[in-house]
Design a protein around this motif. Structure first.
Motif, PDB file in Angstrom:
ATOM      1  N   THR A   1      54.846   1.838   9.877  1.00  0.00           N
ATOM      2  CA  THR A   1      54.176   0.852   9.032  1.00  0.00           C
ATOM      3  C   THR A   1      53.093   0.168   9.868  1.00  0.00           C
ATOM      4  O   THR A   1      53.221   0.072  11.091  1.00  0.00           O
ATOM      5  N   PRO A   2      52.041  -0.315   9.221  1.00  0.00           N
ATOM      6  CA  PRO A   2      50.985  -0.987   9.995  1.00  0.00           C
ATOM      7  C   PRO A   2      51.496  -2.200  10.771  1.00  0.00           C
ATOM      8  O   PRO A   2      51.112  -2.401  11.932  1.00  0.00           O
ATOM      9  N   GLY A   3      52.366  -2.997  10.176  1.00  0.00           N
ATOM     10  CA  GLY A   3      52.898  -4.173  10.866  1.00  0.00           C
ATOM     11  C   GLY A   3      53.741  -3.801  12.077  1.00  0.00           C
ATOM     12  O   GLY A   3      53.667  -4.448  13.119  1.00  0.00           O
ATOM     13  N   GLY A   4      54.540  -2.763  11.960  1.00  0.00           N
ATOM     14  CA  GLY A   4      55.367  -2.317  13.073  1.00  0.00           C
ATOM     15  C   GLY A   4      54.540  -1.739  14.206  1.00  0.00           C
ATOM     16  O   GLY A   4      54.803  -2.004  15.383  1.00  0.00           O
ATOM     17  N   ARG A   5      53.517  -0.939  13.849  1.00  0.00           N
ATOM     18  CA  ARG A   5      52.641  -0.376  14.881  1.00  0.00           C
ATOM     19  C   ARG A   5      51.876  -1.486  15.596  1.00  0.00           C
ATOM     20  O   ARG A   5      51.702  -1.450  16.811  1.00  0.00           O
ATOM     21  N   LEU A   6      51.423  -2.481  14.836  1.00  0.00           N
ATOM     22  CA  LEU A   6      50.704  -3.601  15.448  1.00  0.00           C
ATOM     23  C   LEU A   6      51.612  -4.359  16.417  1.00  0.00           C
ATOM     24  O   LEU A   6      51.202  -4.709  17.522  1.00  0.00           O
ATOM     25  N   ALA A   7      52.846  -4.599  16.011  1.00  0.00           N
ATOM     26  CA  ALA A   7      53.790  -5.306  16.894  1.00  0.00           C
ATOM     27  C   ALA A   7      54.091  -4.484  18.138  1.00  0.00           C
ATOM     28  O   ALA A   7      54.168  -5.021  19.252  1.00  0.00           O
ATOM     29  N   GLU A   8      54.257  -3.178  17.985  1.00  0.00           N
ATOM     30  CA  GLU A   8      54.596  -2.306  19.110  1.00  0.00           C
ATOM     31  C   GLU A   8      53.436  -2.189  20.092  1.00  0.00           C
ATOM     32  O   GLU A   8      53.594  -2.400  21.284  1.00  0.00           O
ATOM     33  N   TYR A   9      52.267  -1.850  19.593  1.00  0.00           N
ATOM     34  CA  TYR A   9      51.140  -1.577  20.471  1.00  0.00           C
ATOM     35  C   TYR A   9      50.308  -2.819  20.760  1.00  0.00           C
ATOM     36  O   TYR A   9      49.600  -2.860  21.757  1.00  0.00           O
ATOM     37  N   GLY A  10      50.399  -3.830  19.922  1.00  0.00           N
ATOM     38  CA  GLY A  10      49.704  -5.084  20.185  1.00  0.00           C
ATOM     39  C   GLY A  10      50.263  -5.784  21.401  1.00  0.00           C
ATOM     40  O   GLY A  10      49.519  -6.338  22.212  1.00  0.00           O
ATOM     41  N   GLY A  11      51.581  -5.762  21.544  1.00  0.00           N
ATOM     42  CA  GLY A  11      52.215  -6.357  22.721  1.00  0.00           C
ATOM     43  C   GLY A  11      51.825  -5.621  23.992  1.00  0.00           C
ATOM     44  O   GLY A  11      51.558  -6.240  25.035  1.00  0.00           O
ATOM     45  N   LEU A  12      51.767  -4.304  23.930  1.00  0.00           N
ATOM     46  CA  LEU A  12      51.362  -3.506  25.084  1.00  0.00           C
ATOM     47  C   LEU A  12      49.901  -3.787  25.437  1.00  0.00           C
ATOM     48  O   LEU A  12      49.547  -3.923  26.603  1.00  0.00           O
ATOM     49  N   PHE A  13      49.056  -3.901  24.420  1.00  0.00           N
ATOM     50  CA  PHE A  13      47.641  -4.210  24.659  1.00  0.00           C
ATOM     51  C   PHE A  13      47.495  -5.581  25.311  1.00  0.00           C
ATOM     52  O   PHE A  13      46.724  -5.744  26.260  1.00  0.00           O
ATOM     53  N   ALA A  14      48.216  -6.566  24.812  1.00  0.00           N
ATOM     54  CA  ALA A  14      48.143  -7.916  25.381  1.00  0.00           C
ATOM     55  C   ALA A  14      48.605  -7.915  26.839  1.00  0.00           C
ATOM     56  O   ALA A  14      48.009  -8.586  27.693  1.00  0.00           O
ATOM     57  N   PHE A  15      49.651  -7.179  27.139  1.00  0.00           N
ATOM     58  CA  PHE A  15      50.138  -7.080  28.514  1.00  0.00           C
ATOM     59  C   PHE A  15      49.071  -6.468  29.421  1.00  0.00           C
ATOM     60  O   PHE A  15      48.790  -6.982  30.505  1.00  0.00           O
ATOM     61  N   ARG A  16      48.473  -5.362  28.974  1.00  0.00           N
ATOM     62  CA  ARG A  16      47.444  -4.696  29.778  1.00  0.00           C
ATOM     63  C   ARG A  16      46.221  -5.597  29.965  1.00  0.00           C
ATOM     64  O   ARG A  16      45.621  -5.628  31.032  1.00  0.00           O
ATOM     65  N   LEU A  17      45.854  -6.312  28.919  1.00  0.00           N
ATOM     66  CA  LEU A  17      44.718  -7.217  29.011  1.00  0.00           C
ATOM     67  C   LEU A  17      45.005  -8.347  30.008  1.00  0.00           C
ATOM     68  O   LEU A  17      44.142  -8.721  30.806  1.00  0.00           O
ATOM     69  N   GLY A  18      46.217  -8.869  29.987  1.00  0.00           N
ATOM     70  CA  GLY A  18      46.609  -9.899  30.951  1.00  0.00           C
ATOM     71  C   GLY A  18      46.574  -9.386  32.377  1.00  0.00           C
ATOM     72  O   GLY A  18      46.116 -10.084  33.290  1.00  0.00           O
ATOM     73  N   CYS A  19      47.055  -8.152  32.590  1.00  0.00           N
ATOM     74  CA  CYS A  19      47.010  -7.553  33.929  1.00  0.00           C
ATOM     75  C   CYS A  19      45.573  -7.375  34.392  1.00  0.00           C
ATOM     76  O   CYS A  19      45.248  -7.624  35.556  1.00  0.00           O
ATOM     77  N   LEU A  20      44.702  -6.948  33.485  1.00  0.00           N
ATOM     78  CA  LEU A  20      43.291  -6.774  33.824  1.00  0.00           C
ATOM     79  C   LEU A  20      42.658  -8.110  34.206  1.00  0.00           C
ATOM     80  O   LEU A  20      41.914  -8.199  35.190  1.00  0.00           O
ATOM     81  N   ALA A  21      42.956  -9.158  33.445  1.00  0.00           N
ATOM     82  CA  ALA A  21      42.409 -10.482  33.751  1.00  0.00           C
ATOM     83  C   ALA A  21      42.918 -10.978  35.103  1.00  0.00           C
ATOM     84  O   ALA A  21      42.150 -11.548  35.898  1.00  0.00           O
ATOM     85  N   PHE A  22      44.177 -10.772  35.395  1.00  0.00           N
ATOM     86  CA  PHE A  22      44.738 -11.180  36.688  1.00  0.00           C
ATOM     87  C   PHE A  22      44.069 -10.425  37.829  1.00  0.00           C
ATOM     88  O   PHE A  22      43.675 -11.011  38.829  1.00  0.00           O
ATOM     89  N   LEU A  23      43.933  -9.111  37.670  1.00  0.00           N
ATOM     90  CA  LEU A  23      43.297  -8.295  38.702  1.00  0.00           C
ATOM     91  C   LEU A  23      41.844  -8.724  38.916  1.00  0.00           C
ATOM     92  O   LEU A  23      41.378  -8.831  40.050  1.00  0.00           O
ATOM     93  N   ALA A  24      41.138  -9.000  37.825  1.00  0.00           N
ATOM     94  CA  ALA A  24      39.744  -9.447  37.935  1.00  0.00           C
ATOM     95  C   ALA A  24      39.663 -10.773  38.677  1.00  0.00           C
ATOM     96  O   ALA A  24      38.773 -10.966  39.523  1.00  0.00           O
ATOM     97  N   SER A  25      40.573 -11.693  38.409  1.00  0.00           N
ATOM     98  CA  SER A  25      40.533 -12.985  39.097  1.00  0.00           C
ATOM     99  C   SER A  25      40.871 -12.835  40.577  1.00  0.00           C
ATOM    100  O   SER A  25      40.274 -13.514  41.423  1.00  0.00           O
ATOM    101  N   VAL A  26      41.792 -11.953  40.922  1.00  0.00           N
ATOM    102  CA  VAL A  26      42.116 -11.712  42.328  1.00  0.00           C
ATOM    103  C   VAL A  26      40.918 -11.096  43.041  1.00  0.00           C
ATOM    104  O   VAL A  26      40.545 -11.521  44.141  1.00  0.00           O
ATOM    105  N   LEU A  27      40.293 -10.095  42.423  1.00  0.00           N
ATOM    106  CA  LEU A  27      39.125  -9.468  43.032  1.00  0.00           C
ATOM    107  C   LEU A  27      37.967 -10.461  43.178  1.00  0.00           C
ATOM    108  O   LEU A  27      37.262 -10.455  44.191  1.00  0.00           O
ATOM    109  N   PHE A  28      37.768 -11.314  42.190  1.00  0.00           N
ATOM    110  CA  PHE A  28      36.721 -12.327  42.276  1.00  0.00           C
ATOM    111  C   PHE A  28      37.013 -13.296  43.418  1.00  0.00           C
ATOM    112  O   PHE A  28      36.119 -13.672  44.178  1.00  0.00           O
ATOM    113  N   GLY A  29      38.265 -13.705  43.571  1.00  0.00           N
ATOM    114  CA  GLY A  29      38.653 -14.592  44.664  1.00  0.00           C
ATOM    115  C   GLY A  29      38.411 -13.960  46.020  1.00  0.00           C
ATOM    116  O   GLY A  29      37.911 -14.602  46.949  1.00  0.00           O
ATOM    117  N   VAL A  30      38.771 -12.681  46.147  1.00  0.00           N
ATOM    118  CA  VAL A  30      38.536 -11.969  47.413  1.00  0.00           C
ATOM    119  C   VAL A  30      37.037 -11.868  47.673  1.00  0.00           C
ATOM    120  O   VAL A  30      36.576 -12.087  48.804  1.00  0.00           O
TER     121      VAL A  30
END
Length: 133
Positions: free
Chosen positions: A94-123
């Motif tokens: 279902t669209p709602g189930g797919r959004l919940a499943e893959y939306g959470g994974l996308f948010a996690f990956r986006l958070g990791c990318l933001a963290f990595l970018a901030s660490v690289l910027f700090g360095v």
């Protein structure tokens, strides 16, 4: 070696079909792994659990589930025909189930990318400060 953890029921036969893991049942039922135990209760599927031991102040170990192969196949038919009432957010088809499943994974990956970018910027800023002084 079959995946048959301890259970209340004694093993009747060494030729017993191996119980199904969460990945297999999730694909069979098109249900998100997190909700498999709840759907199994709704569909009267026998479940074996293992893990979940207490780690004291560190919480508990993860709990793993294995599902009876015959019950899981019977429930797959019932789920596909709509005889088991499963909320759409629990499902993968279902669209709602797919959004919940893959939306959470996308948010996690986006958070990791933001963290990595901030660490690289700090360095980069630290190196730039050292070079310019």
């Amino acid at each position: 070696m079959p995946r048959t953890p301890d259970s209340e029921e004694p093993a009747s036969d060494q030729d017993e079909e191996p119980w199904l893991g969460s990945d297999e049942v999730s694909a069979l039922w098109q249900v998100r792994e997190h909700w498999l135990p709840s759907v199994a209760r709704l569909a009267d599927v026998r479940v074996r659990t293992y893990g979940g031991e207490s780690r004291g102040t560190w919480g508990a170990a993860p709990t793993f589930y294995d599902y009876h192969p015959g019950d899981a196949r019977r429930a797959a038919t019932a789920v596909a025909e709509g005889r088991v009432d499963i909320p759409s957010g629990w499902r993968l088809d279902t669209p709602g189930g797919r959004l919940a499943e893959y939306g959470g994974l996308f948010a996690f990956r986006l958070g990791c990318l933001a963290f990595l970018a901030s660490v690289l910027f700090g360095v980069w800023m630290l190196v730039h400060e050292l070079v310019s002084s």
